[in-house]
Design a protein around this motif. Structure first.
Motif, short mmCIF file in Angstrom:
data_model
loop_
_atom_site.label_atom_id
_atom_site.label_comp_id
_atom_site.label_asym_id
_atom_site.label_seq_id
_atom_site.Cartn_x
_atom_site.Cartn_y
_atom_site.Cartn_z
N THR A 118 0.75 -1.28 0.00
CA THR A 118 -0.06 -0.04 -0.09
C THR A 118 1.19 1.08 -0.33
N ILE A 119 2.42 1.61 0.44
CA ILE A 119 2.68 2.29 0.72
C ILE A 119 4.01 2.45 -0.18
N SER A 120 3.51 2.03 -0.93
CA SER A 120 4.97 1.70 -2.07
C SER A 120 4.02 1.79 -3.34
N ARG A 121 2.79 1.84 -3.32
CA ARG A 121 1.93 1.14 -4.13
C ARG A 121 1.94 3.72 -4.60
N ALA A 122 1.43 3.86 -3.10
CA ALA A 122 1.21 5.50 -3.17
C ALA A 122 2.32 6.60 -3.77
N PHE A 123 3.68 5.88 -2.71
CA PHE A 123 4.71 6.28 -2.23
C PHE A 123 6.17 5.48 -3.07
N PRO A 124 6.20 5.63 -5.01
CA PRO A 124 6.57 4.82 -4.96
C PRO A 124 8.70 4.97 -4.99
#
Length: 313
Positions: A118-124
């Motif tokens: 979730t975090i990586s998808r929103a903040f690559p």
């Protein structure tokens, strides 16, 4: 409860734009990774934020770089929306966003794979690490408080930060996961701690400090001397700058745990995880300007749980 850190009164229009960006970011849907069978929140991808030309160059994504600004926050499903808004606000207002390292503390039983996705998808481009927090030890030490939300084991993770984070990490800014930042994180991280202070936090010496402890505490001739020689004031643990090396050297986690053990035997306070911090550190901390923690501005309108400015977590 939501907190809002540093809203410059002269810049309301910029504040509205910021809230709009946060609103766009946290427009969630009920989608999930292909491998998941449970519906999860998925957030829109945030824009990429870049360093200004004057930022120091950091050539590693390691989590111990002294030149980086290190931020620690707790992570769980209930506060995921707030956390995503907090991350966006930190990056958006940082002059060197690529030099920030995020350290997230999550329950050892939580779905870390989902959080990471979730975090990586929103903040690559975000550089972060998730650390497992085993709440079993602290669960037996938690006493019921006046608000059930304060009894969550993850609320006590800050007590164990120096043990959870890499030992090579020297200084960290701890933030509650329900805030919005509207100034440069590097300014807060650079708060001077003096020659001996373990942490810096916003102090409120006009608050009724005695109310944070029970008559049992104050009537005990030994316990009542705890703050002798200290100018003890209430401080808010939702925004703290912590010297992890000094904390470890003083073994302050053990002191906090000992107070929690005493609380289980005789009720000396009512309010969750805050009083042990006051017992150990009050009167010995470095100050943080109040503009960094405008506590009391938030609340739960839906359930009618808004608070006046005199009450704090």
């Amino acid at each position: 409860m939501p907190k809002l850190a540093l809203i410059p009164p002269h810049d309301h229009h910029r504040h509205h734009r910021q809230l709009l960006l946060i609103f766009l970011l946290i427009s969630a849907t009920t989608a999930a990774p292909a491998s998941a069978t449970t519906n999860y929140q998925v957030f829109k991808e945030a824009p990429q934020f870049y360093n200004s030309p004057t930022c120091p160059s950091i050539h590693t994504n390691g989590m111990c770089c002294d030149q980086a600004v290190h931020v620690a926050m707790t992570l769980d499903t209930a506060y995921l929306r707030g956390l995503m808004a907090a991350i966006l606000s930190i990056l958006q207002h940082s002059s060197c966003p690529q030099n920030i390292r995020f350290h997230f503390i999550a329950s050892a039983t939580a779905n870390h794979q989902h959080f990471r996705y979730t975090i990586s998808r929103a903040f690559p481009a975000l550089v972060f690490q998730i650390y497992p927090y085993d709440s079993k030890a602290v669960s037996g030490l938690i006493s019921t408080s006046i608000r059930s939300a304060l009894d969550c084991p993850l609320n006590y993770a800050r007590n164990y930060l120096p043990n959870l984070l890499p030992r090579c990490l020297r200084r960290v800014v701890y933030l509650d996961s329900d805030l919005v930042l509207v100034d440069d994180m590097a300014k807060l991280a650079a708060t001077p701690l003096g020659d001996s202070s373990v942490l810096a936090a916003p102090e409120y010496c006009n608050a009724n400090f005695t109310s944070y402890f029970t008559p049992t505490f104050w009537s005990n001739p030994t316990l009542s001397l705890t703050f002798s020689g200290r100018k003890a004031c209430y401080f808010n643990t939702g925004v703290m700058v912590i010297d992890l090396q000094r904390w470890r050297a003083g073994d302050y986690t053990t002191e906090i745990v000992e107070w929690m053990e005493l609380q289980k035997r005789m009720r000396i306070y009512e309010l969750g995880s805050l009083p042990p911090f006051l017992l150990v550190f009050a009167g010995n901390i470095a100050p943080v300007d109040h503009r960094w923690n405008q506590h009391g501005l938030g609340g739960d309108n839906y359930r009618g749980l808004c608070r006046d400015l005199s009450w704090s977590d």
